[in-house]
Design an enzyme around this catalytic site. Sequence first.
Site, PDB file in Angstrom:
ATOM      1  N   LYS A 298      13.774 -12.611 -33.320  1.00 19.89           N
ATOM      2  CA  LYS A 298      14.863 -12.591 -32.935  1.00 19.89           C
ATOM      3  C   LYS A 298      15.348 -14.326 -33.219  1.00 19.89           C
ATOM      4  O   LYS A 298      14.557 -15.339 -33.423  1.00 19.89           O
ATOM      5  CB  LYS A 298      15.033 -12.649 -31.566  1.00 19.89           C
ATOM      6  CG  LYS A 298      15.061 -11.107 -31.074  1.00 19.89           C
ATOM      7  CD  LYS A 298      15.271 -11.230 -29.583  1.00 19.89           C
ATOM      8  CE  LYS A 298      15.175  -9.751 -28.845  1.00 19.89           C
ATOM      9  NZ  LYS A 298      16.149  -8.871 -29.346  1.00 19.89           N
ATOM     10  N   ARG A 372      12.500   1.358 -27.479  1.00 15.24           N
ATOM     11  CA  ARG A 372      12.423   2.776 -27.600  1.00 15.24           C
ATOM     12  C   ARG A 372      11.073   3.143 -28.029  1.00 15.24           C
ATOM     13  O   ARG A 372      10.809   4.344 -27.506  1.00 15.24           O
ATOM     14  CB  ARG A 372      13.314   3.194 -28.783  1.00 15.24           C
ATOM     15  CG  ARG A 372      13.037   2.700 -30.120  1.00 15.24           C
ATOM     16  CD  ARG A 372      14.152   2.722 -31.117  1.00 15.24           C
ATOM     17  NE  ARG A 372      15.316   1.767 -30.796  1.00 15.24           N
ATOM     18  CZ  ARG A 372      16.588   1.714 -31.384  1.00 15.24           C
ATOM     19  NH1 ARG A 372      16.755   2.359 -32.336  1.00 15.24           N
ATOM     20  NH2 ARG A 372      17.456   0.880 -31.049  1.00 15.24           N
TER      21      ARG A 372
END
Length: 524
Positions: A298, A372
């Site tokens: 990130k 996920r």
Amino acid sequence: MTPPSTTTLSLVDTDPAELAVDAIVIGVHSQTGEPAAGSGHAATLLLASGAESIAAAFDGKLTETLALLGATGGPGEVIKLATLGTVTAPVVAAVGLGPEPTGAAPAPEALRRAAGAAVRSLAGASRVALALPLPDDTDAPAALRAVAEGALLGGYRFAGYKTRPQPARREPVAEVLVSVPDAGDAVATAEVARAQAVTDAVRRTRDWVNTAPNDLRPPAFADAVAAAAREAGLAVEVLDEAALREGGYGGIVAVGQGSEAPPRLVRISYTPAGGGTGKRVALVGKGITFDTGGISIKPAQGMWEMKSDMAGAAAVAAAMLAVAALKPSVPVTAYLPMAENMPSGTSYRPGDVITMFDGKRVEVLNTDAEGRMILADAIARACADGCDYLFETSTLTGGQVIALGKKVAGVMGTPELCDRVKVAGDAVGEPAWPMPLPDDVRKGMDSDVADISQVNAGMDRAGHMLQGGVFLREFVTADVSWAHIDIAGPSYHSGEPTGYWTKGGTGVPVRTLLHLIEDVAANG
């Protein structure tokens, strides 16, 4: 960390004007009107019910005086006035409730926010009473519940890590009294007890979310959750990294293998006396204790807020503690996958193919889509164990914030259950909005080498929130009704305190989950 401060709450039916407290809180509504004769100021305030004796002590000049001090009655506004002996309390705090509702009491959420704002503004006081408007009809329990929750959550403050005394830091209110017609009423006392259990869970969630990530890596988080659950009388199972590998939890193992702090899966179960109703509820919460993005790292800006990427697991774990206290007549089992997503020589990579708990194979395209991966394993385990309803919550996608902002969660899954989540969220002041799971999003997740890819590479960031829901749907069995609640925005408040939210973790969606569990217990 320094020890946390807590606020206690009880009911009182003494005349508010005679209460021996440090401050008395009343409600005021905004109201347009003609200037008061000779004052030069607009009569903009209307006193809310519950504070009639306070107004009488001020010879009818209370609202006029508050208006002179700048009060407008706007939602959450708090104006304080020295009473100078007119009533027992030395301070009156008027909290804005907005315009007067037509033919009804203020909405529960308006009362919840007002109570939170008032109690927070009175930090430094030891004992505070709330004389806010409570209806005397069938809406009374909901209104009292809202006031109690708002007061207890408005008094929250994270203990923090400061090593030096803070002279200007005022301690939260220690005791709150809520003025009611009958302090011994069984329904009212039950609502207070429920509010205490629920807000304890919300505060626990906030504490976990606000804890520094070096203090709450996966093993430590798992230990803390397991200890709290066992103390509450719940059954607990903790799978360490060896058990996860042996059990085939490929998603959890893959995400966690980049960190020296290994992953965990915590399973917590509650069984009511007599076995409860015929329905079974499963809760799943994302527990990424820190998210760097892994190899797909990130940007540095704002990455410190990624300590909150375990807010879903924190909310589910704390909700289970409230379940143990409230004892609904439905079995509930929680699944908390925990990992730290770090870049290293052992991290999982874009291009990897991971075999998941249910045997499906997933092609990894972006290691920052790690939530996920761990959730899919937990969902598959929950379905394998057996459940009728599955509620999963996670700080899953930045797309949720883009689409719905910082206060409205996105919900995807079985349409009927998504509608049920929306109704529950509206009831408790944690709004959620149903979103679709389009076929074209799933088509773009077809993989040349595996059963499914993590993301839709062709859509890139488009429909980002929907991609997360579409992926998770692959791991829910056909016989299970499910809802995925994306709380990327609502779980963490980075702005100034407002209503009963303080800066940091909010505790969303603990109250929604508890409302849903009680709804299933009552209605199947």
